[in-house]
Design an enzyme around this catalytic site. Structure first.
Site, mmCIF file in Angstrom:
data_model
loop_
_atom_site.group_PDB
_atom_site.id
_atom_site.type_symbol
_atom_site.label_atom_id
_atom_site.label_comp_id
_atom_site.label_asym_id
_atom_site.label_seq_id
_atom_site.Cartn_x
_atom_site.Cartn_y
_atom_site.Cartn_z
ATOM 1 C CD GLU A 1 9.553 3.467 -1.128
ATOM 2 O OE1 GLU A 1 8.864 3.557 -0.105
ATOM 3 O OE2 GLU A 1 10.601 2.805 -1.197
HETATM 4 N N1 CAA Z 1 -3.846 1.777 4.044
HETATM 5 C C1 CAA Z 1 -4.896 0.936 3.965
HETATM 6 N N2 CAA Z 1 -5.833 1.031 3.005
HETATM 7 C C2 CAA Z 1 -5.698 2.017 2.102
HETATM 8 C C3 CAA Z 1 -4.633 2.924 2.115
HETATM 9 C C4 CAA Z 1 -3.669 2.773 3.144
HETATM 10 N N3 CAA Z 1 -2.640 3.596 3.249
HETATM 11 N N4 CAA Z 1 -4.768 3.771 1.087
HETATM 12 C C5 CAA Z 1 -5.872 3.439 0.440
HETATM 13 N N5 CAA Z 1 -6.437 2.359 1.052
HETATM 14 C C6 CAA Z 1 -7.699 1.717 0.696
HETATM 15 C C7 CAA Z 1 -8.855 2.719 0.808
HETATM 16 O O1 CAA Z 1 -9.368 2.761 2.130
HETATM 17 C C8 CAA Z 1 -9.857 2.152 -0.153
HETATM 18 O O2 CAA Z 1 -10.526 1.063 0.444
HETATM 19 P P1 CAA Z 1 -12.144 0.888 0.322
HETATM 20 O O3 CAA Z 1 -12.408 0.806 -1.172
HETATM 21 O O4 CAA Z 1 -12.419 -0.380 1.044
HETATM 22 O O5 CAA Z 1 -12.731 2.112 0.926
HETATM 23 C C9 CAA Z 1 -8.975 1.580 -1.262
HETATM 24 O O6 CAA Z 1 -7.686 1.334 -0.685
HETATM 25 C C10 CAA Z 1 -8.829 2.514 -2.442
HETATM 26 O O7 CAA Z 1 -8.325 3.756 -1.979
HETATM 27 P P2 CAA Z 1 -8.271 5.034 -2.923
HETATM 28 O O8 CAA Z 1 -9.643 5.257 -3.490
HETATM 29 O O9 CAA Z 1 -7.623 6.135 -2.179
HETATM 30 O O10 CAA Z 1 -7.313 4.486 -4.108
HETATM 31 P P3 CAA Z 1 -6.836 5.149 -5.432
HETATM 32 O O11 CAA Z 1 -6.965 4.164 -6.535
HETATM 33 O O12 CAA Z 1 -7.470 6.497 -5.598
HETATM 34 O O13 CAA Z 1 -5.228 5.310 -5.214
HETATM 35 C C11 CAA Z 1 -3.213 6.233 -4.355
HETATM 36 C C12 CAA Z 1 -4.658 5.768 -4.091
HETATM 37 C C13 CAA Z 1 -2.812 6.909 -3.064
HETATM 38 C C14 CAA Z 1 -3.107 7.201 -5.501
HETATM 39 C C15 CAA Z 1 -2.326 4.990 -4.631
HETATM 40 O O14 CAA Z 1 -2.603 4.407 -5.887
HETATM 41 C C16 CAA Z 1 -0.843 5.295 -4.530
HETATM 42 O O15 CAA Z 1 -0.301 5.323 -3.430
HETATM 43 N N6 CAA Z 1 -0.167 5.511 -5.679
HETATM 44 C C17 CAA Z 1 1.266 5.695 -5.709
HETATM 45 C C18 CAA Z 1 1.956 4.401 -5.995
HETATM 46 C C19 CAA Z 1 3.327 4.338 -5.457
HETATM 47 O O16 CAA Z 1 3.630 4.861 -4.384
HETATM 48 N N7 CAA Z 1 4.181 3.651 -6.174
HETATM 49 C C20 CAA Z 1 5.532 3.473 -5.730
HETATM 50 C C21 CAA Z 1 6.134 2.274 -6.362
HETATM 51 S S1 CAA Z 1 7.349 1.491 -5.379
HETATM 52 C C22 CAA Z 1 8.798 2.350 -5.561
HETATM 53 O O17 CAA Z 1 8.837 3.465 -5.986
HETATM 54 C C23 CAA Z 1 9.981 1.617 -5.049
HETATM 55 C C24 CAA Z 1 11.324 2.058 -5.389
HETATM 56 O O18 CAA Z 1 11.897 1.791 -6.430
HETATM 57 C C25 CAA Z 1 12.107 2.770 -4.353
#
Ligand code: CAA
Length: 383
Positions: free
Chosen positions: A367
């Site tokens: 996550e």
């Molecule tokens: N809420 C709403 N919008 C959001 C947001 C949020 N929390 N986070 C980002 N956004 C939006 C931004 O506002 C932006 O929008 P605009 O382009 O309109 O301004 C857009 O999304 C892009 O944001 P970023 O530039 O920050 O995006 P990024 O490509 O740099 O990535 C990241 C951000 C935080 C690294 C994201 O990719 C991430 O969370 N990665 C981790 C993935 C993850 O958690 N995977 C888990 C898999 S599920 C799992 O593990 C389940 C299991 O088995 C238990």
């Protein structure tokens, strides 16, 4: 922002209900289920949780839920994960990662068809975001979805999918328009038996061994267009907001695992005599216990404050990331120290702390790795 630390009667009732269930049904077989490396017995426990109303705990009663809040969900998470992090993982994926996006972004028809049976505990949910080349960089999805007549045709590979093969309902992300980058990702509800939705490699793991994670190969999977969740192109936002809430669940998991290991080590330290007195009476051990206890209390407070903010419709992305980061680092530290308190005995499978230490590791990874949490937190404080 100050939040109310006094739990309501209803929150206390839910905590006690979960504690009783965990003591009676979950604790006795936890070690055996881990050794068995099989999800089937964990799945049976989840069916029992459905009968207690826990599989839709934080959702409205008119949709089959229990009508409880996020604080209650966090309390349930502490109790379950104190004893069995595998059950905690499968539960959190059902409630937060598949239950929430369908309920929050779904149409009334989708809620009737999918949320109600999920929340009643009749159907299990899963979440398909991660791909071989899209892990931390979840926007780099290579899966595709092409609209042909009344169906989207999905192709590509999903990996590390918890509950897969057992879950009935999958929230799946795929590119509907690659030229738009993350704005070209869309979300679909996929039913388990859809032809071409193939469960392949089952992962063998260090911890949470009585959960199941599989690779899913999608080969021309025909998904009815009414199963698009939200709008086309909204998928990245759906994924991010879903993970915000999911991180409260993983924070509760971290705090719960840590508390389970701490309580076991505390009991052992009071009983184990060396140099003529219980090892707890040696300051070196007493100080370890003090550090463990302090970090667990802090982890719980961060978890509860992010849950409280979600309950009160306040922004909570940063809080959930901080809670996940701190609570899961705490889980790793405290379980490692718990093994140390037990000494050689802690290294044996006769005691649960070695399982808890193995289980803790994944909470720093899934996550969103803890490095990604720091990216989220720093992004929000520096913007
Ligand atoms: N809420 C709403 N919008 C959001 C947001 C949020 N929390 N986070 C980002 N956004 C939006 C931004 O506002 C932006 O929008 P605009 O382009 O309109 O301004 C857009 O999304 C892009 O944001 P970023 O530039 O920050 O995006 P990024 O490509 O740099 O990535 C990241 C951000 C935080 C690294 C994201 O990719 C991430 O969370 N990665 C981790 C993935 C993850 O958690 N995977 C888990 C898999 S599920 C799992 O593990 C389940 C299991 O088995 C238990």
């Amino acid at each position: 922002m100050v939040f109310d630390l006094k739990f309501s009667e209803e929150q206390e009732r839910i905590r006690q209900l979960v504690r009783d269930f965990v003591e009676k049904e979950v604790a006795p077989g936890a070690a055996e289920r881990d050794e068995g490396e099989d999800f089937a017995p964990t799945y049976e426990l989840m069916k029992k949780m459905g009968k207690l109303g826990l599989m839709g705990l934080p959702y409205p009663q008119e949709y089959g839920g229990a009508g409880a809040d996020q604080i209650s969900y966090a309390l349930a998470g502490f109790e379950i994960n104190k004893v069995d992090a595998s059950l905690g993982c499968a539960y959190s994926v059902h409630i937060s990662l598949s239950g929430w996006p369908i309920f929050h972004y779904g149409t009334e028809e989708q809620r009737q068809k999918y949320s109600i049976p999920m929340f009643k505990g009749e159907k299990l949910g899963a979440f398909g975001l991660t791909e071989p080349n899209a892990g931390s960089d979840s926007g780099a999805s290579e899966c595709t979805a092409v609209l042909e007549g009344d169906y989207y045709i999905l192709n590509g590979t999903k990996c590390f999918i918890t509950n897969s093969g057992y879950a009935d309902i999958y929230v799946v992300f795929a590119m509907t328009d690659k030229s738009k980058g993350i704005k070209g990702i869309s979300t679909f509800i996929v039913e388990k038996d859809t032809p071409g939705f193939n469960f392949t490699k089952q992962e063998r793991k260090m911890g949470i061994r009585s959960t199941v994670q599989r690779v899913i190969e999608m080969e021309n999977v025909k998904v009815p267009k009414e199963n698009l969740l939200g709008k086309e192109g909204e998928g990245f936002k759906i994924a991010m907001t879903t993970l915000d809430g999911g991180r409260i669940g993983i924070a509760a998991q971290g705090a719960g695992i840590a508390e389970g290991a701490y309580e076991y080590a505390l009991g052992y330290a009071k009983e184990r005599i060396q140099f003529g007195k219980p090892i707890a009476a040696q300051q070196v051990i007493a100080f370890k216990l003090a550090d463990m206890h302090t970090k667990i209390e802090a982890a719980k407070l961060l978890t509860l404050s992010s849950a409280w903010k979600k309950d009160n419709h306040l922004p909570f992305s940063k809080d959930a990331a901080m809670a996940k980061l701190f609570a899961t680092d705490t889980a790793m530290e405290v379980t490692t120290e718990a093994v140390q308190v037990l000494g050689g005995a802690g290294f044996l499978r006769d005691h649960p702390v070695e399982r808890m230490m193995r289980d803790a590791k994944i909470t720093q990874i899934y996550e969103g790795t803890n490095e990604i949490q720091k990216l989220v937190i720093s992004g929000l404080i520096l913007r």
